[in-house]
Design a protein around this motif. Structure first.
Motif, PDB file in Angstrom:
ATOM      1  N   ASP A  46      21.152 -20.353  49.466  1.00  0.00           N
ATOM      2  CA  ASP A  46      20.353 -21.280  50.244  1.00  0.00           C
ATOM      3  C   ASP A  46      19.066 -21.648  49.522  1.00  0.00           C
ATOM      4  O   ASP A  46      18.488 -20.820  48.805  1.00  0.00           O
ATOM      5  N   ASN A  59       8.208 -28.285  49.105  1.00  0.00           N
ATOM      6  CA  ASN A  59       8.964 -28.128  50.342  1.00  0.00           C
ATOM      7  C   ASN A  59       9.516 -26.716  50.440  1.00  0.00           C
ATOM      8  O   ASN A  59       9.851 -26.115  49.408  1.00  0.00           O
ATOM      9  N   TYR A  60       9.623 -26.228  51.678  1.00  0.00           N
ATOM     10  CA  TYR A  60      10.054 -24.854  51.911  1.00  0.00           C
ATOM     11  C   TYR A  60      11.073 -24.794  53.044  1.00  0.00           C
ATOM     12  O   TYR A  60      11.044 -25.604  53.975  1.00  0.00           O
ATOM     13  N   ALA A  61      11.937 -23.807  52.944  1.00  0.00           N
ATOM     14  CA  ALA A  61      12.799 -23.495  54.073  1.00  0.00           C
ATOM     15  C   ALA A  61      11.920 -23.014  55.228  1.00  0.00           C
ATOM     16  O   ALA A  61      10.895 -22.365  55.007  1.00  0.00           O
ATOM     17  N   ASP A  62      12.336 -23.318  56.442  1.00  0.00           N
ATOM     18  CA  ASP A  62      11.538 -22.917  57.607  1.00  0.00           C
ATOM     19  C   ASP A  62      11.299 -21.416  57.644  1.00  0.00           C
ATOM     20  O   ASP A  62      10.242 -20.949  58.074  1.00  0.00           O
ATOM     21  N   SER A  63      12.270 -20.651  57.171  1.00  0.00           N
ATOM     22  CA  SER A  63      12.189 -19.192  57.247  1.00  0.00           C
ATOM     23  C   SER A  63      11.100 -18.595  56.368  1.00  0.00           C
ATOM     24  O   SER A  63      10.720 -17.431  56.551  1.00  0.00           O
ATOM     25  N   LYS A  65       8.195 -20.624  55.310  1.00  0.00           N
ATOM     26  CA  LYS A  65       6.950 -21.394  55.398  1.00  0.00           C
ATOM     27  C   LYS A  65       5.793 -20.507  55.825  1.00  0.00           C
ATOM     28  O   LYS A  65       5.914 -19.712  56.755  1.00  0.00           O
ATOM     29  N   ARG A  67       4.617 -18.094  54.180  1.00  0.00           N
ATOM     30  CA  ARG A  67       4.683 -16.783  53.519  1.00  0.00           C
ATOM     31  C   ARG A  67       4.918 -16.911  52.012  1.00  0.00           C
ATOM     32  O   ARG A  67       4.435 -16.085  51.237  1.00  0.00           O
TER      33      ARG A  67
END
Length: 119
Positions: A46, A59-63, A65, A67
Motif C-alpha cells: 500500500d 500526500n499521505y495515506a490517512d493512516s 497523516k 505521524r
C-alpha cells in the motif's frame, strides 16, 4: 543501472520513531516522483507517502497523516520517511519507489527495509 536502496528499518517500541532513507543511483533523481509503500506480511503493498520531483506538495495515506513526514534532498539523491508515534499496525516491509512519466512510465523499486513495532 538504476538502484534504490532503503535503510533505517528495525525494531522499535510503540510510540517510538524511525527515520527511513532511500538512496538512489543511476537515474536523474530530481526528475522522479518518489513514494514510500509498505507491505505487512501476507497483505498487499500500500502507498504510504508521495513527494513530487521538485519537493513541495506531499500526500499521505490517512493512516499515517500527522505521524509520518516524507522529504527529499535532490543534491544527495536521498528521500526520507520520518516516522513518529509508531503503532503495531505500522509493522511492514517499507519500499521506496521512483516514478516518471515520459513516453511511457518508468518505475523502479528498492529491495525494502523491515520495520517492526513491538513491545
Amino acid at each position: 543501472q538504476v538502484q534504490l536502496v532503503e535503510s533505517g528499518g528495525g525494531l522499535v517500541q510503540p510510540g517510538g520513531s524511525l527515520n527511513l532513507s532511500c538512496a538512489a543511483s543511476g537515474l536523474t533523481f530530481s526528475r522522479y516522483a518518489v513514494s514510500w509503500y509498505r507491505q505487512p506480511t501476507g497483505e498487499e503493498r500500500d502507498l504510504v507517502a508521495v513527494i513530487p520531483s521538485g519537493g513541495g506538495s506531499t500526500n499521505y495515506a490517512d493512516s499515517v497523516k500527522g505521524r509520518f513526514t516524507i522529504s527529499r534532498d535532490n543534491a544527495k539523491n536521498l528521500v526520507y520517511l520520518q516516522m513518529n508515534s509508531l503503532k503495531h499496525e505500522d509493522t511492514a516491509v517499507y519500499y521506496c519507489n521512483a516514478r516518471i512519466q515520459l513516453l511511457r512510465v518508468l518505475s523502479y523499486w528498492g529491495q525494502g527495509t523491515q520495520v517492526t513495532v513491538s513491545s
